[in-house]
Every structure is written in structure tokens, then in C-alpha cells.
Design a protein around this motif. Structure first.
Motif, PDB file in Angstrom:
ATOM      1  N   PHE A 117       0.835  -1.204   0.000  1.00 46.28           N
ATOM      2  CA  PHE A 117       0.000   0.000   0.000  1.00 46.28           C
ATOM      3  C   PHE A 117       0.875   1.262   0.000  1.00 46.28           C
ATOM      4  CE2 PHE A 117      -2.508   3.413   1.759  1.00 46.28           C
ATOM      5  CZ  PHE A 117      -3.757   3.229   1.191  1.00 46.28           C
TER       6      PHE A 117
ATOM      7  N   ARG B  97       2.754   5.958  -2.749  1.00 47.23           N
ATOM      8  CA  ARG B  97       3.843   6.947  -2.817  1.00 47.23           C
ATOM      9  C   ARG B  97       4.503   6.965  -4.202  1.00 47.23           C
ATOM     10  NH1 ARG B  97       6.784   6.035   3.084  1.00 47.23           N
ATOM     11  NH2 ARG B  97       4.934   6.516   4.310  1.00 47.23           N
TER      12      ARG B  97
ATOM     13  N   ALA C 280      -3.094   4.021   5.292  1.00 47.66           N
ATOM     14  CA  ALA C 280      -3.049   5.355   4.686  1.00 47.66           C
ATOM     15  C   ALA C 280      -2.692   6.414   5.733  1.00 47.66           C
ATOM     16  CB  ALA C 280      -4.392   5.679   4.041  1.00 47.66           C
TER      17      ALA C 280
ATOM     18  N   LEU D 121      -1.117   6.030   8.717  1.00 45.15           N
ATOM     19  CA  LEU D 121       0.269   5.927   9.215  1.00 45.15           C
ATOM     20  C   LEU D 121       1.280   6.338   8.145  1.00 45.15           C
ATOM     21  CD1 LEU D 121       0.141   2.649  11.346  1.00 45.15           C
ATOM     22  CD2 LEU D 121       0.024   5.021  12.129  1.00 45.15           C
ATOM     23  N   SER D 122       0.940   6.092   6.902  1.00 45.77           N
ATOM     24  CA  SER D 122       1.813   6.521   5.808  1.00 45.77           C
ATOM     25  C   SER D 122       1.958   8.045   5.823  1.00 45.77           C
ATOM     26  CB  SER D 122       1.213   6.044   4.477  1.00 45.77           C
ATOM     27  OG  SER D 122       2.000   6.476   3.403  1.00 45.77           O
ATOM     28  N   GLU D 123       0.840   8.732   6.048  1.00 40.65           N
ATOM     29  CA  GLU D 123       0.875  10.207   6.115  1.00 40.65           C
ATOM     30  C   GLU D 123       1.603  10.674   7.378  1.00 40.65           C
ATOM     31  OE1 GLU D 123       0.115  12.375   3.885  1.00 40.65           O
ATOM     32  OE2 GLU D 123      -0.919  11.064   2.465  1.00 40.65           O
TER      33      GLU D 123
ATOM     34  N   GLU E 216       4.067   9.149   8.825  1.00 43.88           N
ATOM     35  CA  GLU E 216       5.500   8.965   8.539  1.00 43.88           C
ATOM     36  C   GLU E 216       6.042  10.114   7.699  1.00 43.88           C
ATOM     37  OE1 GLU E 216       6.153   4.115   8.525  1.00 43.88           O
ATOM     38  OE2 GLU E 216       5.544   5.095   6.676  1.00 43.88           O
TER      39      GLU E 216
END
Lengths: 308, 80
Positions: free
Chosen positions: A205, A210, B41, B43-45, B47
Motif C-alpha cells: 500500500f 507513494r 493510509a 500511518l503513511s501520512e 511517517e
């Protein structure tokens, strides 16, 4: 100029009710509809091997375009689940089953979700070099054969399908030069181990949300284009959550990102040609971006433009 | 440490239309409407916003915004 003339597909008639399957994993209908996107997942039966499904897709293509099998100069077949573990190559088996001309070149391409983007450019360049008039890019995979039905990460996502894309000098869609990328060190995020597919959901994901927007932006920049000049974006249909996550990084253009997951799920290399067949070829679109990403990890983006 | 305003901003960037308040800190992610894929989504942001990497084994230790903040405090201290 060699371009895409037509696309046909073959989708197995048997399927899994994904909402029911989701309940078995404790997921409600809203999650399946909103995050996974696939309400049904087509599943190949024992007869529907990669070669069989590819053959059916080619039969439909020949019927649709009024060409006979023996007029095909070359077949490139993208699959990761080849018949007989790839020996002989599945496109060779297909050649025999369809009774193709002995002079027809046949080869396999062992790529997953980026396979269609790669395959178009490989076949286009090969045809140009060899002076061929008609080539067919086939995608055919039955990931259902390598899915552990107790694994919630992969069970809800993948469907089986095959497509056949005719490339010819009468093509109506031009194929530009792609941007391609690989991150081999991330390969274990999506890998077959002991006969079953294993996916590290979060890594895949993160990679998709990204790297794919970045490559789309790079592609537009390299080609001096803006997304406003693009009519539609056909992303590999990884899941509804991934498609949405990528689309939201292009504010104001989210509606251009086509969602075709509902009936098919993630059909690996077939997802982009299925979108093109069902949502693009019969429209008045002029410019369409395609972007495939997944196993490898591998990703690629290209522009298809209507030829006048 | 994420303030409510920062959390709200990151949720928006993650494409999640969830409104948080003080009481949200101690509730589980599921209870405030963040499912397993939303969490990827979100946690990606986090980070990207904080310039850190949250490891898989660390994710297992966080089930709420409060425990996320505790982890972030720890990581930011180590970073300094």
C-alpha cells in the motif's frame, strides 16, 4: 504506425461472492464495497488454465476484428501462472491449441501487474523491428490457484481473467514511450512462497500510494503534459483503497481515475486492458494514461493517444 | 506528539472524513472509524509528516491515537 486496434477479454463464469467471503473474515459490506471494491471475484475452473483463457480471449478478438488466427504474426503472453510451470512456454501451448501459422513468433513475459505497460512497448518495438503487421498481447493469470483462502490479505482481492490486445498498422491508439521502474529489494512484499501468494499489505500500500503518483507526475513532466490534458487514467486495479489513495493525490482530477473493480477484482496484468476495453475504446477520449504496479516490485506508466 | 489539529490535518490528507476530539485519543482506531486499510493510509501520512519510519512490530503496539502519540514521543526523542 503500430497502435492498439482492439481489445477482447475472457472472464471465467464461476465467481466468489466477495461480500459473503468478507463476512468470513469479519469484514462488513461497506468495507468490501469501499476499500476492496470487488463484489465478485471470477475464479477459473480446472480447465481454465492460462493457455485456455488466453485462447478464448484471442478467439473473441479474432471474431470481433474479423481476422483469422493464421494472420497473427506474433503473440506475447504475460502470465505468472503458466501452464506446466512454464515448460513449454504457455504461448507455445497456445500456438498449438489455436493452430497458428508456423511462422508466428510466440514468447512469454513473466511480469505481474506492470506487465501490460511493459508488454505493449515490448511488442510494439518487436513488431517494428521484425516488420510484422499484426501482433497480439495476451494477459492471462489465475491467481486463484495460488491464493490461500484462509489469508484475508489476499483472498478478498484477486480475480482471474485474460485479455487479448491487437496491435496493428490499423491501430487507433498510439503507444508512447513508457517510464519503467523496479525495486527488487522490496520484492518480498509480494511473493509466492511454498506455493501460495504472500502479501505484506502495508508495504504494498505504501509503495503504491507513494511511488505511483510520483511516477505519474514524472511522466507528465517529462512529456510536457498536464493532467488537465488527460481524459482518463487507467491504473492497475490493486484495490479500491489503493486507486482512491493515488487519485486523491491529484486534487480536482480524481474523477479521471477509472474504477473497474466491482465485477473482477484485481486481475493482475489484465486489469488495465479490461478498463480500456470497457471504459475507453468506445469513447471520444484522446489521451489516456495507463499505470501498472505490483509484483517485483515493478511499476510502469505510459500514454495512449488516439491516432487520427 | 500529534495535536488534535495535526491529527485532523493528517486524516484529511489520508482521504478520511473522520472528525476527532479529545475523547478520541483513548478510543481504538476501529471505534473512531479507522479500519485496517485506513490505518495504512493514515500511518503513511504520519511517517511523511514526521519524517520517521514506523516499523511493523511497532504497529502491533498501537491501537489508539494515545498509543500512537506515545510511540511518536519515543521515536522523536531517539531522533534528537
Amino acid at each position: 504506425m503500430i497502435g492498439i486496434e482492439s481489445i477482447s477479454s475472457y472472464v471465467p463464469s464461476s465467481s466468489i461472492d466477495n461480500i459473503q467471503q468478507g463476512k468470513g473474515f469479519g469484514e462488513d459490506e461497506a468495507f468490501i464495497r469501499g476499500k476492496i471494491g470487488a463484489l465478485t471475484l471470477p475464479i477459473a475452473n480446472d480447465i481454465e488454465s492460462a493457455a485456455y483463457m488466453a485462447g478464448e480471449a484471442i478467439n473473441r478478438l479474432c471474431q470481433k476484428t474479423n481476422i483469422c488466427h493464421r494472420e497473427i504474426d506474433v503473440i506475447a503472453l504475460v502470465t505468472q501462472n503458466p501452464d506446466h510451470s512454464g515448460i513449454p512456454h504457455t504461448s507455445g501451448l497456445l500456438h498449438g491449441a489455436l493452430g497458428l501459422n508456423e511462422h508466428t513468433a510466440c514468447f512469454d513475459i513473466g511480469l505481474g501487474c506492470s506487465g501490460y505497460v511493459y508488454g505493449l512497448s515490448i511488442l510494439q518495438a518487436f513488431m517494428k523491428e521484425m516488420g510484422y503487421k499484426r501482433g497480439v498481447l495476451v494477459t492471462s493469470d489465475q491467481y486463484s490457484r495460488i491464493i490461500n483462502r484462509n489469508d484475508r490479505v489476499t483472498s478478498l482481492l484477486f480475480g482471474d481473467a485474460a485479455t487479448a490486445t491487437l496491435l496493428s498498422e490499423s491501430g487507433t491508439w498510439g503507444i508512447s514511450k513508457p517510464l519503467l521502474a523496479t525495486s527488487g529489494k522490496m520484492g518480498s512484499a509480494l511473493m509466492k512462497k511454498n506455493g501460495a501468494l504472500h502479501m505484506h499489505g502495508r508495504q504494498v500500500f505504501d509503495f503504491a500510494s507513494r511511488e505511483v503518483p510520483k511516477q505519474l507526475r514524472d511522466y507528465l513532466q517529462v512529456n510536457c503534459l498536464s493532467l488537465e490534458e488527460i481524459d482518463a487514467v487507467c491504473l492497475h486495479q490493486g484495490s479500491a483503497a489503493i486507486v482512491k489513495s493515488i487519485a486523491k493525490r491529484f486534487p480536482g482530477n480524481e474523477d479521471k481515475f477509472i474504477n473497474g473493480l466491482e465485477r473482477f477484482g484485481n486481475t493482475v496484468s489484465s486489469s488495465i486492458p479490461l478498463l480500456l476495453e470497457q471504459h475507453v475504446l468506445d469513447t471520444d477520449y484522446e489521451n489516456v494514461l495507463i499505470s501498472g504496479f505490483g509484483v517485483g516490485l515493478s511499476w510502469g506508466t505510459n500514454l495512449l493517444s488516439r491516432l487520427h | 506528539m500529534l495535536s488534535l489539529e495535526e491529527i485532523q490535518n493528517i486524516l484529511k490528507k489520508s482521504g478520511l472524513s473522520i472528525v476527532v476530539d479529545e475523547s478520541s485519543y483513548t478510543k481504538t482506531f476501529t471505534d473512531i472509524g479507522i479500519d485496517s486499510l485506513d490505518l495504512y493510509a493514515f500511518l503513511s501520512e504520519v511517517e511523511l509528516e514526521k519524517g520517521i519510519k514506523i516499523e511493523d512490530n511497532e504497529i502491533e503496539t498501537i491501537s489508539s491515537l494515545k498509543s500512537l502519540n506515545e510511540l511518536l514521543c519515543c521515536k522523536m526523542e531517539n531522533k534528537e
